[in-house]
Scaffold this motif. Sequence first.
Motif, PDB file in Angstrom:
ATOM      1  N   ASP A  96       0.849  -1.012  -0.018  1.00  0.00           N
ATOM      2  CA  ASP A  96      -0.079  -0.056  -0.003  1.00  0.00           C
ATOM      3  C   ASP A  96       0.869   1.227   0.015  1.00  0.00           C
ATOM      4  N   ARG A  97       0.535   2.005  -0.966  1.00  0.00           N
ATOM      5  CA  ARG A  97       1.322   3.469  -1.170  1.00  0.00           C
ATOM      6  C   ARG A  97       0.662   4.537   0.034  1.00  0.00           C
ATOM      7  N   VAL A  98       1.267   5.149   0.872  1.00  0.00           N
ATOM      8  CA  VAL A  98       0.550   5.778   1.961  1.00  0.00           C
ATOM      9  C   VAL A  98       1.364   7.124   2.164  1.00  0.00           C
ATOM     10  N   ALA A  99       0.792   8.098   2.610  1.00  0.00           N
ATOM     11  CA  ALA A  99       1.444   9.202   3.476  1.00  0.00           C
ATOM     12  C   ALA A  99       1.217   8.988   5.032  1.00  0.00           C
ATOM     13  N   CYS A 100       2.001   9.478   5.745  1.00  0.00           N
ATOM     14  CA  CYS A 100       1.884   8.984   7.080  1.00  0.00           C
ATOM     15  C   CYS A 100       2.430  10.182   7.983  1.00  0.00           C
TER      16      CYS A 100
ATOM     17  N   LYS B  88       3.987  10.456  -7.850  1.00  0.00           N
ATOM     18  CA  LYS B  88       3.829  11.913  -7.342  1.00  0.00           C
ATOM     19  C   LYS B  88       4.262  12.075  -5.882  1.00  0.00           C
ATOM     20  N   PRO B  89       5.171  13.171  -5.540  1.00  0.00           N
ATOM     21  CA  PRO B  89       5.590  13.056  -4.119  1.00  0.00           C
ATOM     22  C   PRO B  89       4.510  13.761  -3.661  1.00  0.00           C
ATOM     23  N   PHE B  90       4.038  13.057  -2.294  1.00  0.00           N
ATOM     24  CA  PHE B  90       3.134  13.573  -1.509  1.00  0.00           C
ATOM     25  C   PHE B  90       3.226  13.545   0.089  1.00  0.00           C
ATOM     26  N   PRO B  91       4.027  14.742   0.540  1.00  0.00           N
ATOM     27  CA  PRO B  91       4.184  14.912   1.939  1.00  0.00           C
ATOM     28  C   PRO B  91       2.920  15.164   2.527  1.00  0.00           C
ATOM     29  N   GLY B  92       2.312  14.223   3.294  1.00  0.00           N
ATOM     30  CA  GLY B  92       0.899  14.450   3.644  1.00  0.00           C
ATOM     31  C   GLY B  92       0.662  15.613   4.779  1.00  0.00           C
ATOM     32  N   GLU B  93       1.638  15.501   5.569  1.00  0.00           N
ATOM     33  CA  GLU B  93       1.532  16.351   6.940  1.00  0.00           C
ATOM     34  C   GLU B  93       1.387  17.916   6.525  1.00  0.00           C
TER      35      GLU B  93
ATOM     36  N   LEU C 263       0.310  19.013   3.736  1.00  0.00           N
ATOM     37  CA  LEU C 263      -0.792  19.447   2.934  1.00  0.00           C
ATOM     38  C   LEU C 263      -1.931  19.339   3.680  1.00  0.00           C
ATOM     39  N   GLY C 264      -2.023  18.330   4.724  1.00  0.00           N
ATOM     40  CA  GLY C 264      -2.977  18.314   5.661  1.00  0.00           C
ATOM     41  C   GLY C 264      -3.131  19.732   6.584  1.00  0.00           C
ATOM     42  N   CYS C 265      -2.047  20.120   7.004  1.00  0.00           N
ATOM     43  CA  CYS C 265      -2.006  21.414   7.528  1.00  0.00           C
ATOM     44  C   CYS C 265      -2.946  22.490   7.106  1.00  0.00           C
ATOM     45  N   ALA C 266      -2.467  22.566   5.598  1.00  0.00           N
ATOM     46  CA  ALA C 266      -3.138  23.546   4.745  1.00  0.00           C
ATOM     47  C   ALA C 266      -4.501  23.483   4.755  1.00  0.00           C
ATOM     48  N   LEU C 267      -5.045  22.161   5.013  1.00  0.00           N
ATOM     49  CA  LEU C 267      -6.394  22.044   4.916  1.00  0.00           C
ATOM     50  C   LEU C 267      -7.252  22.162   6.193  1.00  0.00           C
ATOM     51  N   ASN C 268      -6.363  21.935   7.173  1.00  0.00           N
ATOM     52  CA  ASN C 268      -7.022  22.310   8.533  1.00  0.00           C
ATOM     53  C   ASN C 268      -6.944  23.796   8.926  1.00  0.00           C
ATOM     54  N   ILE C 269      -5.731  24.634   8.129  1.00  0.00           N
ATOM     55  CA  ILE C 269      -5.842  25.971   8.534  1.00  0.00           C
ATOM     56  C   ILE C 269      -7.147  26.575   7.596  1.00  0.00           C
ATOM     57  N   PHE C 270      -7.408  26.031   6.517  1.00  0.00           N
ATOM     58  CA  PHE C 270      -8.499  26.591   5.602  1.00  0.00           C
ATOM     59  C   PHE C 270      -9.559  26.414   6.181  1.00  0.00           C
TER      60      PHE C 270
ATOM     61  N   SER D   6      -7.468  13.543   9.402  1.00  0.00           N
ATOM     62  CA  SER D   6      -8.425  14.111   8.782  1.00  0.00           C
ATOM     63  C   SER D   6      -8.117  15.289   7.543  1.00  0.00           C
ATOM     64  N   GLY D   7      -7.054  15.937   8.087  1.00  0.00           N
ATOM     65  CA  GLY D   7      -6.609  16.860   7.013  1.00  0.00           C
ATOM     66  C   GLY D   7      -5.763  16.564   6.008  1.00  0.00           C
ATOM     67  N   ILE D   8      -5.083  15.425   6.209  1.00  0.00           N
ATOM     68  CA  ILE D   8      -4.300  14.692   4.930  1.00  0.00           C
ATOM     69  C   ILE D   8      -5.393  14.068   3.964  1.00  0.00           C
ATOM     70  N   CYS D   9      -6.365  13.610   4.525  1.00  0.00           N
ATOM     71  CA  CYS D   9      -7.477  12.769   3.718  1.00  0.00           C
ATOM     72  C   CYS D   9      -8.087  13.970   2.711  1.00  0.00           C
ATOM     73  N   GLU D  10      -8.526  15.080   3.427  1.00  0.00           N
ATOM     74  CA  GLU D  10      -9.180  16.409   2.666  1.00  0.00           C
ATOM     75  C   GLU D  10      -7.964  16.682   1.723  1.00  0.00           C
ATOM     76  N   ALA D  11      -6.930  16.727   2.048  1.00  0.00           N
ATOM     77  CA  ALA D  11      -5.787  17.316   0.964  1.00  0.00           C
ATOM     78  C   ALA D  11      -5.850  16.455  -0.096  1.00  0.00           C
ATOM     79  N   VAL D  12      -5.959  15.096   0.114  1.00  0.00           N
ATOM     80  CA  VAL D  12      -6.041  14.067  -0.941  1.00  0.00           C
ATOM     81  C   VAL D  12      -7.187  14.369  -1.951  1.00  0.00           C
ATOM     82  N   LYS D  13      -8.260  14.655  -1.214  1.00  0.00           N
ATOM     83  CA  LYS D  13      -9.386  14.879  -2.118  1.00  0.00           C
ATOM     84  C   LYS D  13      -9.389  16.275  -2.940  1.00  0.00           C
ATOM     85  N   ALA D  14      -8.855  17.485  -2.198  1.00  0.00           N
ATOM     86  CA  ALA D  14      -8.478  18.767  -2.862  1.00  0.00           C
ATOM     87  C   ALA D  14      -7.846  18.527  -4.017  1.00  0.00           C
ATOM     88  N   VAL D  15      -6.821  17.863  -3.831  1.00  0.00           N
ATOM     89  CA  VAL D  15      -5.702  17.808  -4.892  1.00  0.00           C
ATOM     90  C   VAL D  15      -6.677  16.965  -6.052  1.00  0.00           C
TER      91      VAL D  15
END
Length: 340
Positions: free
Chosen positions: A101-105, A132-137, A139-146, A287-296
């Motif tokens: 499984d390919r993951v962000a962590c 594609k590179p995906f540093p999830g933390e 990107l999740g921060c961006a969604l949480n701030i938003f 939760s933010g990382i999951c939303e970031a995946v969706k936003a991308v």
Amino acid sequence: MEATLNNTTKTDTTSAKTVTAKAAVITAPGTVAVKDIQIPAPAKGEVRIKLEGCGVCASNIPVYEGREWFNYPQTPGNPGHEGWGVIDAVGEGVEGLEEGDRVACLSYNAYAEYDIAKADEVVKLPAFLDGKPFPGEPLGCALNIFNRSNIQQGQTVAIVGAGFLGALLIQLAKSAGATVIAVSQREFSLETADKAGADHLVKMDDHYRIIEKVKEITNGHFCERVIEVTGKEWPLNLSIELTAERGKLIVAGFHQNGMRQLNVQLLNWRGIDMISAHERDPQQYISGICEAVKAVGEGRMNPFPLFTHQFTLEEAQQAFEHLTGRPDGFIKALIVNNKK
């Protein structure tokens, strides 16, 4: 086979192929070396990730530069916390995750070839992110701030600081139908803000000139939302000045070098809500990382042009020098394994 990390020893029954791997180690302030470590083994409820890479975060600057409260050498791979890669070992009791499984962590020693994460602190990456590179933390921060900003269509939003996080927030604010004013110091950052969709670009130079410019843009009303992303005292006070009556000031900058003196009088006078958008609950990050995946996936956020520099583990010293020196053209660095 035994594996050691963070002074804990576990028996690894999932792999007998490789005993050691490489990790970057901050051996002293301003000095990074690469060392061989024993590959860590996942305990109950954990997975091991063969890392493809890890983002380099501005919050790493204090430990890289040195403060009196840090001890050296640091733990191998620390303070890397923006990792992504492929699960290659699964601990006892883990369900819903498999090898391959390919993951962000969320993990904390990710400047390395392998790291360990709790099973409930990883996010599976969909096929459209393959390769594609995906540093999830971050990107999740961006969604949480938003989400904490509660930006509404038709509002005017000022983003103070247009680095990596600021550029992502510009994209997200535009996707919500806001008018965005980007305030930043570097010309390259303003160019990045322009590409991210900012409606107005304001050079962060003279305090009162900036206030008058934003006042002019907003017909004297200032901004319903202001997001401060610099982590510095002056821009934080500037952000108060740019916030409208009953507006919201969202503090997203990482304030890490001492106390701040703030214009509380103006906060009171305008009835401003001041919100710290920093999260500490790991599940909120997930939760933010999951939303970031969706936003991308939906095209509301595009981080890939912002990854301006890539380094190998052996080049980790250069990655930190770019982080602190911020040469022209620099937005975000990644430390990647098997760099092409």
